[in-house]
Design a protein around this motif. Sequence first.
Motif, PDB file in Angstrom:
ATOM      1  N   LYS A 126      -6.019   5.248  -6.868  1.00  0.00           N
ATOM      2  CA  LYS A 126      -6.958   6.354  -6.750  1.00  0.00           C
ATOM      3  C   LYS A 126      -6.207   7.681  -6.684  1.00  0.00           C
ATOM      4  CE  LYS A 126     -10.423   3.517  -6.552  1.00  0.00           C
ATOM      5  NZ  LYS A 126     -11.312   3.368  -7.733  1.00  0.00           N
ATOM      6  N   ARG A 140     -14.015  11.211  -8.061  1.00  0.00           N
ATOM      7  CA  ARG A 140     -14.756  11.614  -9.268  1.00  0.00           C
ATOM      8  C   ARG A 140     -14.608  13.113  -9.536  1.00  0.00           C
ATOM      9  NH1 ARG A 140     -20.924   9.848  -9.874  1.00  0.00           N
ATOM     10  NH2 ARG A 140     -19.822   7.856 -10.126  1.00  0.00           N
ATOM     11  N   TYR A 153       0.860  -1.182   0.000  1.00  0.00           N
ATOM     12  CA  TYR A 153       0.000   0.000   0.000  1.00  0.00           C
ATOM     13  C   TYR A 153       0.896   1.230   0.000  1.00  0.00           C
ATOM     14  CZ  TYR A 153      -3.826   3.144   1.529  1.00  0.00           C
ATOM     15  OH  TYR A 153      -4.752   4.156   1.625  1.00  0.00           O
ATOM     16  N   LYS A 190       0.049  -8.711  -9.027  1.00  0.00           N
ATOM     17  CA  LYS A 190      -0.708  -8.154  -7.910  1.00  0.00           C
ATOM     18  C   LYS A 190      -0.049  -6.851  -7.502  1.00  0.00           C
ATOM     19  CE  LYS A 190      -2.727  -9.104  -3.397  1.00  0.00           C
ATOM     20  NZ  LYS A 190      -2.815 -10.038  -2.246  1.00  0.00           N
ATOM     21  N   TRP A 202      -2.683   5.257  -3.363  1.00  0.00           N
ATOM     22  CA  TRP A 202      -3.600   6.385  -3.170  1.00  0.00           C
ATOM     23  C   TRP A 202      -2.778   7.667  -3.241  1.00  0.00           C
ATOM     24  CZ3 TRP A 202      -8.789   5.005  -1.737  1.00  0.00           C
ATOM     25  CH2 TRP A 202      -9.674   6.102  -1.790  1.00  0.00           C
ATOM     26  N   LEU A 211      -1.777  -1.364  -3.667  1.00  0.00           N
ATOM     27  CA  LEU A 211      -2.807  -0.329  -3.628  1.00  0.00           C
ATOM     28  C   LEU A 211      -2.089   1.013  -3.571  1.00  0.00           C
ATOM     29  CD1 LEU A 211      -5.146  -1.909  -0.924  1.00  0.00           C
ATOM     30  CD2 LEU A 211      -5.567  -1.833  -3.384  1.00  0.00           C
ATOM     31  N   ARG A 229      -8.748   6.712 -13.794  1.00  0.00           N
ATOM     32  CA  ARG A 229      -9.960   7.066 -13.041  1.00  0.00           C
ATOM     33  C   ARG A 229     -10.820   5.852 -12.682  1.00  0.00           C
ATOM     34  NH1 ARG A 229     -13.356  11.152 -16.469  1.00  0.00           N
ATOM     35  NH2 ARG A 229     -11.643  11.327 -17.943  1.00  0.00           N
ATOM     36  N   ASN A 230     -10.731   4.788 -13.465  1.00  0.00           N
ATOM     37  CA  ASN A 230     -11.554   3.607 -13.182  1.00  0.00           C
ATOM     38  C   ASN A 230     -10.745   2.450 -12.600  1.00  0.00           C
ATOM     39  OD1 ASN A 230     -14.001   4.780 -14.160  1.00  0.00           O
ATOM     40  ND2 ASN A 230     -13.314   4.394 -16.258  1.00  0.00           N
ATOM     41  N   GLU A 231      -9.503   2.725 -12.230  1.00  0.00           N
ATOM     42  CA  GLU A 231      -8.667   1.672 -11.647  1.00  0.00           C
ATOM     43  C   GLU A 231      -9.133   1.365 -10.219  1.00  0.00           C
ATOM     44  OE1 GLU A 231      -6.074  -0.180 -12.671  1.00  0.00           O
ATOM     45  OE2 GLU A 231      -6.185   0.579 -14.734  1.00  0.00           O
ATOM     46  N   ARG A 232      -9.217   0.080  -9.909  1.00  0.00           N
ATOM     47  CA  ARG A 232      -9.634  -0.313  -8.568  1.00  0.00           C
ATOM     48  C   ARG A 232      -8.525  -0.110  -7.554  1.00  0.00           C
ATOM     49  NH1 ARG A 232     -10.046  -5.226  -7.632  1.00  0.00           N
ATOM     50  NH2 ARG A 232     -11.350  -5.063  -5.770  1.00  0.00           N
ATOM     51  N   ARG A 233      -7.280  -0.296  -7.973  1.00  0.00           N
ATOM     52  CA  ARG A 233      -6.170  -0.312  -7.029  1.00  0.00           C
ATOM     53  C   ARG A 233      -5.331   0.964  -7.058  1.00  0.00           C
ATOM     54  NH1 ARG A 233      -5.508  -5.488  -5.008  1.00  0.00           N
ATOM     55  NH2 ARG A 233      -3.393  -5.002  -4.292  1.00  0.00           N
TER      56      ARG A 233
END
Length: 282
Positions: free
Chosen positions: A191, A256, A102, A151, A156, A154, A185-189
């Motif tokens: 932001k 968003r 992370y 993998k 942020w 994450l 913008r649509n990546e899950r991992r």
Amino acid sequence: MPNIRRLDPTASPLDYFGSELRRYRESAGLSQKELGDCIFCTGSLVGQIETAHKVPTREFAERADAALMTDGCFSRLVGLVLRSQLPAWFQAYAEMEAKATYISTYQAQLVYGLLQTPEYARAVLGALQPDNLDELVEARLERQRLLRKEKPPLVWVVLDEAVLYRPMGGREVMRNQLAHLLRFRNERRLKIQVLPFSAGEHPSVQGSYNLLRLDDDPDIVYTEDFVQGHMTANPDSVSEGWLHYDQVRAAALSVRDSADLIAHVMEERYGDQPAAEERDVA
């Protein structure tokens, strides 16, 4: 006979890469020019890499693997070679970053290195006019490979709004950089949030920092000054870092709304502009 420079393979990752390239090439019965022809480069470049006078790119390494049938030897080595080109004080952090599960970062001045386009990275790294700019850019792009792992961590990212307006490399470079941010913008991992000017004073006003969370090691907080980086796992420092980060993330726009702002700045500030004579209408 030409005086062939013999490398000490233990001297550095670059020397080891060069010595292995020469060994595999000679075993294949190829001259430097013949290998260059196979991998779409000059024999001179092959010679410079074999003598550790030039740093290989990942593309070169992958093509050498294919031509010499080395089962990925050079593709595995090139990561170590490129990491060795990073500033010595940054290498320890890069190693921990590559292990992190992370990554959280607040960036007050620039787009986070893992999200920079090659052209933006060149503008940033070139600001101090280093002699090895090409190698530094390649090393930064190599760091970004961790985002493409099976993998990935994450990630942020909170960017100060000022980052969007600082024209590193010029209008086209900035437009492409902001467009690159929007691709996440649509990546899950991964932001991205933007801390707007309207947030005013905030706990991270003193500058940028990164926080790393690892599976088998304590969390790390990393900061930089104009001379070097500072990495610590001190529990009090890390706890303070997470507190500051949670507060700045809470003050930032939503993911968003952040994407909407990035898109707006991209078009309004760096979009196609009419010629001066067309704008100056009475």
